[in-house]
Enzyme design. Sequence first.
Site, PDB file in Angstrom:
ATOM      1  N   ASP A   1       0.853  -1.189   0.000  1.00  0.00           N
ATOM      2  CA  ASP A   1       0.000   0.000   0.000  1.00  0.00           C
ATOM      3  C   ASP A   1       0.888   1.238   0.000  1.00  0.00           C
ATOM      4  O   ASP A   1       1.712   1.411   0.910  1.00  0.00           O
ATOM      5  CB  ASP A   1      -0.896  -0.027   1.246  1.00  0.00           C
TER       6      ASP A   1
ATOM      7  N   ASP B   1      -3.269   2.458  -5.863  1.00  0.00           N
ATOM      8  CA  ASP B   1      -2.098   2.518  -4.992  1.00  0.00           C
ATOM      9  C   ASP B   1      -1.905   1.294  -4.104  1.00  0.00           C
ATOM     10  O   ASP B   1      -1.175   1.353  -3.131  1.00  0.00           O
ATOM     11  CB  ASP B   1      -2.156   3.777  -4.121  1.00  0.00           C
ATOM     12  N   GLU B   2      -2.548   0.177  -4.430  1.00  0.00           N
ATOM     13  CA  GLU B   2      -2.331  -1.018  -3.615  1.00  0.00           C
ATOM     14  C   GLU B   2      -2.463  -2.282  -4.454  1.00  0.00           C
ATOM     15  O   GLU B   2      -3.187  -2.323  -5.451  1.00  0.00           O
ATOM     16  CB  GLU B   2      -3.275  -1.063  -2.415  1.00  0.00           C
TER      17      GLU B   2
END
Length: 362
Positions: free
Chosen positions: A11, A109-110
Amino acid sequence: MGSDSIIFHIDMDGFFSSVEVREDPSLKGLPVVVGSDPKGGEGRGVVSTCSYEAREYGIHSAMPISKAYRLCPDAVFLPVNMQLYHQVSENIMELLKSYASGFQQVSVDEAYLDVTGIVSNYEEAAKLARKIKDHIRTSEGITCSIGIAPNKTVAKIASDYEKPDGLTVVTPDSVREFLYPLDVSKIPGVGAKSQIILEKMGIRTIGDIGRTDVQLLIAKFGKSGIRFKKIANGTYSSEIVEHRLIKSISKEDTFEEDVADTNVVKKTLAILSEQVHTRLLRKGFVFRTVNLKVRFSDFSTYTRSVTLSAYSNDKMSIYRTALRMFSEFEGMGSFRLVGVGVSKLVKMDEKQRRLDDFFDVD
């Protein structure tokens, strides 16, 4: 996905704001808020993300931008630059794929990595995680937090444990030891309403859920009660899904103030059409259907779609079709939001194969 699996959840830390600080190092250490213009506390819209310095003031994502301004009027407020963030995201995701036997991107974003076949134990997994963190830092100039565990859910909880720039390892033997002391809010899917119900049941920690009779949980939460129980005991598992099927690409814009001038709306539709087209080309798709979304000042929302006679990747086809659909709503009032999208997507190479089959091309 059994207890012998080794899963990473990666993350990015305050992704949008971290990228902005990378672009402008003078912002380092300052409370940075990415979202719409706060307009001195009168602005509309919400916080997309913020730096950890801004979070110390109580600011968080999805908070009204006006409230963020009241909490910290001296924060640096920046507009969202999705084109930049998507490019950085794509760079990072390509990097991550090279480290894993299984990969699943779950947001900009992960991502999850299955490294079961890459490392043989959790000590090696931690070394690999540090290597990945260093690689992202040196190549993209931002930090990430990584959770390592026997399954996706525990890995996700672990990645949030020591943010920012954290690395948390949860071995199969230490799952309950790690989970049980944590607040129930750390379980994915437990929101504010669920927390209230759990608190009335005397349940405040994940361990409390793990020790509660599953029938009591089912009575309150239905099937979700079973999931909560499994997560609490570290036994809930789902597979790494390597490729998410992209069914549509869309962009929308919420106006800072309601707009009655249709020329302004049409200009916005042109900008949105171009943004959709840019992403369409970058992903290598052609489309068949164009979609329109409009929301009026009273929050009434309408959607329309038109399916073309043939597949296309033409920007003007998106814009002209959106304009045709928009004409239905002209003169009906002031607009709060408009959006443009395309669907019925096909990869360019797949589309070419279909054409070749049709025309029997050698």
